[in-house]
Design a protein around this motif. Structure first.
Motif, PDB file in Angstrom:
ATOM      1  N   UNK A 168       0.848  -1.198   0.000  1.00 21.29           N
ATOM      2  CA  UNK A 168       0.000   0.000   0.000  1.00 21.29           C
ATOM      3  C   UNK A 168       0.884   1.248   0.000  1.00 21.29           C
ATOM      4  N   UNK A 169       0.496   2.295  -0.734  1.00 25.26           N
ATOM      5  CA  UNK A 169       1.311   3.519  -0.736  1.00 25.26           C
ATOM      6  C   UNK A 169       1.300   4.213   0.619  1.00 25.26           C
ATOM      7  N   UNK A 170       2.478   4.665   1.028  1.00 27.09           N
ATOM      8  CA  UNK A 170       2.649   5.377   2.297  1.00 27.09           C
ATOM      9  C   UNK A 170       2.802   6.868   1.989  1.00 27.09           C
ATOM     10  N   UNK A 171       2.111   7.721   2.748  1.00 29.39           N
ATOM     11  CA  UNK A 171       1.991   9.135   2.415  1.00 29.39           C
ATOM     12  C   UNK A 171       2.694  10.034   3.434  1.00 29.39           C
ATOM     13  N   UNK A 172       3.183  11.160   2.954  1.00 32.29           N
ATOM     14  CA  UNK A 172       3.724  12.187   3.851  1.00 32.29           C
ATOM     15  C   UNK A 172       2.560  12.782   4.649  1.00 32.29           C
ATOM     16  N   UNK A 173       2.708  12.845   5.975  1.00 34.91           N
ATOM     17  CA  UNK A 173       1.621  13.323   6.839  1.00 34.91           C
ATOM     18  C   UNK A 173       1.612  14.845   6.966  1.00 34.91           C
ATOM     19  N   UNK A 174       2.647  15.499   6.414  1.00 36.28           N
ATOM     20  CA  UNK A 174       2.738  16.963   6.471  1.00 36.28           C
ATOM     21  C   UNK A 174       3.785  17.420   5.472  1.00 36.28           C
ATOM     22  N   UNK A 175       3.776  18.687   5.160  1.00 38.89           N
ATOM     23  CA  UNK A 175       4.887  19.247   4.392  1.00 38.89           C
ATOM     24  C   UNK A 175       6.153  19.135   5.232  1.00 38.89           C
ATOM     25  N   UNK A 210      13.422  -0.979  -1.944  1.00 43.81           N
ATOM     26  CA  UNK A 210      13.335  -0.419  -3.289  1.00 43.81           C
ATOM     27  C   UNK A 210      12.104   0.416  -3.538  1.00 43.81           C
ATOM     28  N   UNK A 211      11.239   0.552  -2.524  1.00 44.30           N
ATOM     29  CA  UNK A 211       9.985   1.292  -2.749  1.00 44.30           C
ATOM     30  C   UNK A 211      10.069   2.765  -2.381  1.00 44.30           C
ATOM     31  N   UNK A 212      11.099   3.167  -1.655  1.00 43.08           N
ATOM     32  CA  UNK A 212      11.190   4.550  -1.187  1.00 43.08           C
ATOM     33  C   UNK A 212      11.411   5.477  -2.374  1.00 43.08           C
ATOM     34  N   UNK A 213      10.608   6.520  -2.468  1.00 44.88           N
ATOM     35  CA  UNK A 213      10.631   7.418  -3.629  1.00 44.88           C
ATOM     36  C   UNK A 213      11.281   8.759  -3.326  1.00 44.88           C
ATOM     37  N   UNK A 214      11.818   8.941  -2.110  1.00 45.42           N
ATOM     38  CA  UNK A 214      12.409  10.223  -1.734  1.00 45.42           C
ATOM     39  C   UNK A 214      13.850  10.008  -1.296  1.00 45.42           C
ATOM     40  N   UNK A 215      14.590  11.105  -1.167  1.00 45.22           N
ATOM     41  CA  UNK A 215      15.995  11.023  -0.773  1.00 45.22           C
ATOM     42  C   UNK A 215      16.298  12.130   0.234  1.00 45.22           C
ATOM     43  N   UNK A 216      17.351  11.970   1.036  1.00 43.26           N
ATOM     44  CA  UNK A 216      17.683  12.971   2.043  1.00 43.26           C
ATOM     45  C   UNK A 216      17.852  14.365   1.453  1.00 43.26           C
ATOM     46  N   UNK A 217      17.293  15.361   2.125  1.00 38.23           N
ATOM     47  CA  UNK A 217      17.361  16.741   1.666  1.00 38.23           C
ATOM     48  C   UNK A 217      16.193  17.158   0.800  1.00 38.23           C
ATOM     49  N   UNK A 218      15.433  16.200   0.297  1.00 36.21           N
ATOM     50  CA  UNK A 218      14.302  16.508  -0.580  1.00 36.21           C
ATOM     51  C   UNK A 218      13.128  17.040   0.240  1.00 36.21           C
ATOM     52  N   UNK A 219      12.425  18.021  -0.295  1.00 40.70           N
ATOM     53  CA  UNK A 219      11.208  18.510   0.346  1.00 40.70           C
ATOM     54  C   UNK A 219      10.019  17.710  -0.171  1.00 40.70           C
ATOM     55  N   UNK A 220       9.035  17.522   0.695  1.00 44.40           N
ATOM     56  CA  UNK A 220       7.837  16.771   0.322  1.00 44.40           C
ATOM     57  C   UNK A 220       6.607  17.591   0.718  1.00 44.40           C
ATOM     58  N   UNK A 221       5.499  17.269   0.105  1.00 47.26           N
ATOM     59  CA  UNK A 221       4.238  17.919   0.439  1.00 47.26           C
ATOM     60  C   UNK A 221       3.289  16.887   1.034  1.00 47.26           C
ATOM     61  N   UNK A 222       2.384  17.359   1.868  1.00 45.51           N
ATOM     62  CA  UNK A 222       1.437  16.457   2.526  1.00 45.51           C
ATOM     63  C   UNK A 222       0.651  15.656   1.497  1.00 45.51           C
ATOM     64  N   UNK A 223       0.581  14.347   1.699  1.00 45.17           N
ATOM     65  CA  UNK A 223      -0.135  13.469   0.789  1.00 45.17           C
ATOM     66  C   UNK A 223       0.737  12.842  -0.283  1.00 45.17           C
ATOM     67  N   UNK A 224       1.982  13.289  -0.393  1.00 47.65           N
ATOM     68  CA  UNK A 224       2.894  12.733  -1.397  1.00 47.65           C
ATOM     69  C   UNK A 224       3.288  11.305  -1.022  1.00 47.65           C
ATOM     70  N   UNK A 225       3.356  10.420  -2.017  1.00 51.11           N
ATOM     71  CA  UNK A 225       3.789   9.042  -1.779  1.00 51.11           C
ATOM     72  C   UNK A 225       5.287   9.023  -1.528  1.00 51.11           C
ATOM     73  N   UNK A 226       5.698   8.396  -0.414  1.00 48.28           N
ATOM     74  CA  UNK A 226       7.124   8.337  -0.078  1.00 48.28           C
ATOM     75  C   UNK A 226       7.661   6.910  -0.071  1.00 48.28           C
ATOM     76  N   UNK A 227       6.781   5.910  -0.173  1.00 51.73           N
ATOM     77  CA  UNK A 227       7.226   4.514  -0.172  1.00 51.73           C
ATOM     78  C   UNK A 227       6.024   3.591  -0.143  1.00 51.73           C
ATOM     79  N   UNK A 228       6.287   2.303   0.111  1.00 59.19           N
ATOM     80  CA  UNK A 228       5.215   1.309   0.181  1.00 59.19           C
ATOM     81  C   UNK A 228       5.347   0.474   1.453  1.00 59.19           C
ATOM     82  N   UNK A 229       4.185   0.123   2.006  1.00 49.45           N
ATOM     83  CA  UNK A 229       4.124  -0.650   3.240  1.00 49.45           C
ATOM     84  C   UNK A 229       4.743  -2.029   3.045  1.00 49.45           C
TER      85      UNK A 229
END
Length: 396
Positions: free
Chosen positions: A242-249, A300-319
């Motif tokens: 299941x897609x895992x989401x950023x809970x905040x900016x 292999x599911x993580x879609x972000x990297x250190x230093x990257x900014x994210x927005x609330x609701x963005x997919x960051x990986x999979x359960x």
């Protein structure tokens, strides 16, 4: 000519000091008769103030009280009263309750005694619940009693204090959904005896509870089952991938990747370390000294990297099921440092979720049986945190 300062040893000065001393002793004596100090040989400390967490019709106050025995004898805890600033008795814990609430370092789990050996210390895990239709306390006072002879002077068996200010509501951060929809079983959730709540870890010379408010989210399918067919296959579990989401900016602080998923129902292969306990993990900095840890993601599911900014609701990986995990689930908590364990857990709630009942037997769910649930109102709840074994759906 140099003026001689009066000597404290001058007879006249000694008489004056004596008069002052007698007067002072009289005042102190009157005070002592009115309120004799407690001589219970316990040092009591609450280092992390409780916050107010609402769940349904109750407000929950979770905190810890450290007790150090300065006596050369064993001390048995007899009773703890928690009183609001307006005098209301909020909770009374008797000796059997305190035995289950007290954790003593080095004592085997599952052997509660409610006793402190000479020179030892322990942590008293406290949860106070107050109905939402009652005024929330701003300060919690405590009266702790220890075992003693029936005719013992109160000063030898009762200790008043400490007075603990409740943390302001601004310290409770409100999060967006970490997952989509539902149904999600909240395991090891908000309660006083969850594994997360009771896990104290000593790192860098400091004992902390990073997972004070942590939860594990396990998905249930439409039939109320956590998995179908072969439970040893991760793909058989309803929540796997299941897609895992950023809970905040926020900003990505760290990422742990490429740890293998475990076989459900089995211990992880290889030794678990501080670096691998959360499995494939992402830590987000969401501002104001708050860091969100996501654990046990699919390699292999993580879609972000250190230093990257994210927005609330963005997919960051999979359960997934990596790290210290024996079934696919998402681990989530908020802490005051970017570390899964070397931090103090901070309070949070979710913007919106719908209650879908409470599981009556977690063991049955883990055996693949449909979840038997107590009924609950399905109306949306705002700025609340589900309690242990609740089933919820996040608002879309």
């Amino acid at each position: 000519m140099r003026q001689r300062l009066p000597s404290p040893f001058d007879p006249a000065r000694r008489r004056g000091l004596a008069a002052v001393a007698v007067a002072t002793l009289c005042v102190l004596g009157a005070t002592a008769q009115a309120a004799p100090p407690s001589v219970v040989p316990l040092d009591v400390d609450v280092s992390v103030p409780p916050a107010v967490i609402r769940s349904g019709e109750m407000r929950h106050f979770l905190y810890e009280m450290r007790l150090s025995n300065f006596a050369s004898r064993e001390i048995a805890l007899a009773q703890l009263d928690v009183v609001a600033d307006d005098g209301r008795l909020l909770a009374r814990f008797a000796a059997p309750d305190l035995a289950g609430m007290l954790a003593v370092p080095g004592q085997a789990a599952g052997t509660p005694s409610g006793r402190l050996a000479p020179g030892s210390f322990g942590t008293l895990f406290i949860e106070v619940q107050v109905p939402v239709d009652a005024a929330p306390p701003r300060v919690l006072s405590h009266r702790l009693s220890i075992a003693g002879p029936p005719d013992a002077d109160p000063s030898r068996v009762q200790l008043d204090g400490p007075r603990v200010a409740v943390a302001p509501s601004s310290q409770v951060v409100v999060l967006g959904p970490p997952l989509k929809g539902g149904d999600w079983l909240v395991a090891n959730g908000l309660s006083n005896d969850a594994d997360h709540r009771r896990t104290q870890v000593v790192l860098d010379g400091q004992a902390r509870i990073a997972q004070r408010y942590a939860i594990d989210l396990v998905k249930l399918d439409a039939g109320g089952r956590a998995f179908k067919a072969d439970a040893t296959q991760n793909a058989a579990w309803a929540g796997y991938a299941e897609p895992v989401l950023a809970v905040a900016d926020g900003a990505v602080v760290s990422v742990r990747e490429q740890l293998p998923d475990n076989t459900p129902g089995q211990l992880p292969e290889g030794r678990i370390s501080l670096d691998t306990i959360a499995g494939n993990a992402v830590i987000l900095d969401i501002g104001q000294g708050r860091y969100v840890t996501y654990g046990h993601l699919i390699p292999g599911s993580v879609t972000v990297s250190p230093g990257q900014t994210v927005t609330k609701g963005q997919v960051i990986g999979k359960l997934g099921n990596s790290g210290q995990s024996d079934a696919p689930h998402l681990h989530l908590h908020v802490a005051d440092a970017p570390s899964p364990l070397a931090a103090e857990g901070l309070p949070y709630t979710f913007e919106c979720h719908r209650p879908r009942g409470t599981v009556t037997s977690l063991e049955a769910v883990m055996e693949g049986k449909p979840a038997s649930r107590s009924s609950k109102d399905h109306a949306p709840r705002s700025d609340q945190l589900p309690v242990d074994n609740d089933v919820i759906a996040f608002c879309e």
